[in-house]
Design an enzyme around this catalytic site. Structure first.
Site, short mmCIF file in Angstrom:
data_model
loop_
_atom_site.label_atom_id
_atom_site.label_comp_id
_atom_site.label_asym_id
_atom_site.label_seq_id
_atom_site.Cartn_x
_atom_site.Cartn_y
_atom_site.Cartn_z
N CYS A 63 68.09 -38.84 -63.29
CA CYS A 63 68.96 -38.45 -62.17
C CYS A 63 70.43 -38.60 -62.49
CB CYS A 63 68.58 -39.25 -60.94
SG CYS A 63 66.82 -39.11 -60.58
N HIS A 70 75.43 -42.51 -55.20
CA HIS A 70 74.15 -41.94 -55.60
C HIS A 70 73.27 -41.82 -54.36
CE1 HIS A 70 71.10 -40.71 -58.37
NE2 HIS A 70 70.30 -41.72 -58.10
N GLU A 94 73.09 -50.37 -54.97
CA GLU A 94 74.34 -49.62 -55.16
C GLU A 94 75.44 -50.21 -54.28
OE1 GLU A 94 76.12 -45.09 -55.54
OE2 GLU A 94 74.23 -45.36 -54.48
N LYS A 139 73.29 -36.52 -50.55
CA LYS A 139 71.83 -36.39 -50.47
C LYS A 139 71.30 -36.47 -49.03
CE LYS A 139 71.05 -38.22 -55.14
NZ LYS A 139 72.45 -38.55 -55.53
N HIS A 142 67.63 -35.04 -52.97
CA HIS A 142 67.94 -35.49 -54.33
C HIS A 142 67.61 -34.37 -55.31
CE1 HIS A 142 68.69 -37.77 -57.75
NE2 HIS A 142 67.96 -38.86 -57.52
N PHE A 152 66.36 -43.14 -63.47
CA PHE A 152 65.23 -43.89 -64.01
C PHE A 152 65.48 -44.15 -65.50
CE2 PHE A 152 61.73 -42.20 -60.91
CZ PHE A 152 62.28 -42.95 -59.90
#
Length: 411
Positions: free
Chosen positions: A162, A301, A312, A333, A338, A397
């Site tokens: 991502c 994010h 975050e 998002k 996403h 990830f």
């Protein structure tokens, strides 16, 4: 080092298939979530996705070229076409070896794997499409952009899940700073709303199981239960300031900082204290030659998973210190879901438009405050304000963290 400016923008998103429609959608708090139409979800707990609507690849390229591209590559070429036209790049006036591509895709085409595996099982290896591999591999977004527009410079695909789009733009920025290219087409593309894609992410309990589009992707909300999978592409044209000035280009903003780190912690969970993401932010801030207190706005994010939003938040506090309470934060998002490898590209475009328009969009769907997420996430309505420095975060990830700092352009 060469200064790097943004001169072109292109986007294919769940709320609009061009930059203006997308940006106006964000300002209007338009959400792109709906029941999945790509396949039958009867046996799936996850029912919603953020699909791109009314996309016809033949509007952007000839039908034969479109047939030789999977959906993620079609999105990439379409967004690149908009960005190059927006920038006014005329390839007949450029040295093609000085114009490159850095476009990431986290996954490539799961569609072609599913389709050809079914053929393999039912009809044998002789029936598998000879083009399966070039249709499938993630670098073909970058490869097809290069072929379609005759770009012969550096051509790379950064795959960091991502964070792919953000890393790809950062590496493009470095390429221009270092003098290896005058112009880079950069960003990300993704399209994996497929049975195996949704099943895989659902198996990780990463996806929201809400069937209410207004309560599905709700970053930083106490009731958040995962992300909504989206698709699309976000592409920017970057060039050296000198090159942009020579050709009289419109300059949207200046890209001034890039930071990238690894959590070295867990394959899917961010580091619990946020130190990896915080360091990426600080690396980008110091690369820009500024102090944390100069950041006006953070495009988070903000996936709406429990772990991401909590860690975050900690990362923003670690990086910005007391200033974290003053800065405006939002999650794009909350409206488009996403976009995985494309998220960073679309979110950098959001930062550029935020600076241009002086408007920070709301984090739509954020209603129930989480005491552990206690910063200003632009709840309720967007706000008109002057934004000089914005930072865009992407976390992937594998522990990949990437941040970009973009600033209002000044001579």
């Amino acid at each position: 080092m060469n200064r790097v400016v943004v001169t072109g923008l292109g986007a294919i998103t769940p709320i609009g298939n061009d930059v203006n429609t997308f940006w106006n959608g964000l300002k209007e708090k338009k959400i792109g979530f709906g029941p999945i139409t790509a396949f039958d979800t009867a046996e799936y707990k996850v029912k919603l996705a953020a699909e791109v609507k009314n996309f016809d690849a033949k509007q952007y390229m000839d039908p034969k070229a479109a047939r030789r591209m999977e959906r993620f590559s079609q999105f990439a070429v379409a967004a690149a076409k908009e960005a190059l036209e927006d920038a006014g790049i005329k390839m007949e006036q450029e040295d093609p070896f000085r114009v490159g591509v850095s476009v990431g895709s986290g996954v490539g085409s799961l569609q072609v794997i599913e389709k050809e595996h079914t053929k393999l099982m039912e009809k044998g290896p002789g029936r598998v499409n000879p083009l399966m591999v070039p249709l499938l591999i993630g670098n073909m977004a970058a490869g097809n952009i290069s072929i379609q527009f005759g770009l012969k410079g550096k051509n790379i695909d950064v795959v960091t899940a991502c964070a792919s789009g953000t890393n790809s733009i950062g590496e493009a920025m470095r390429t221009i700073q270092y003098g290896d290219a005058d112009v880079m087409v950069a960003g990300g593309a993704e399209a994996c709303i497929t049975p195996i894609g949704v099943a895989g992410f659902a198996g990780l309990t990463a996806l929201s199981t809400s069937e209410n589009p207004t309560r599905a992707s709700i970053p930083f909300d106490k009731e958040r239960d995962g992300f909504v999978i989206g698709e699309g592409a976000g592409i920017v044209v970057l060039e050296s300031l000198e090159h942009a000035k020579v050709r009289g280009a419109k300059i949207y903003a200046e890209l001034v900082g890039y930071g990238a780190t690894s959590d070295a912690y867990h394959i899917t969970s961010p580091a619990e204290d946020g130190n990896g993401a915080a360091r990426a932010m600080l690396n980008a801030i110091y690369d820009a030659g500024i102090q944390p207190e100069q950041i006006d706005y953070v495009n988070a994010h903000g996936t709406a998973t429990h772990h991401n939003d909590l860690f975050e938040t900690k990362a923003i506090k670690l990086a910005l210190g007391d200033h974290a309470k003053q800065v405006k934060i939002n999650s794009t998002k909350s409206m488009i879901g996403h976009l995985l490898g494309a998220a960073g590209g679309v979110e950098l475009i959001t930062c550029v438009k935020t600076i241009e328009d002086g408007f920070v969009h709301a984090t739509v769907g954020l209603q129930v405050d989480d005491p552990e997420c206690d910063l200003d996430y632009t709840k309720g309505e967007g706000i008109h304000m002057d934004v000089n420095y914005a930072i865009s975060n992407s976390l992937g990830f594998g522990g990949h963290n990437a941040s970009l700092v973009v600033k209002k352009f000044e001579e």
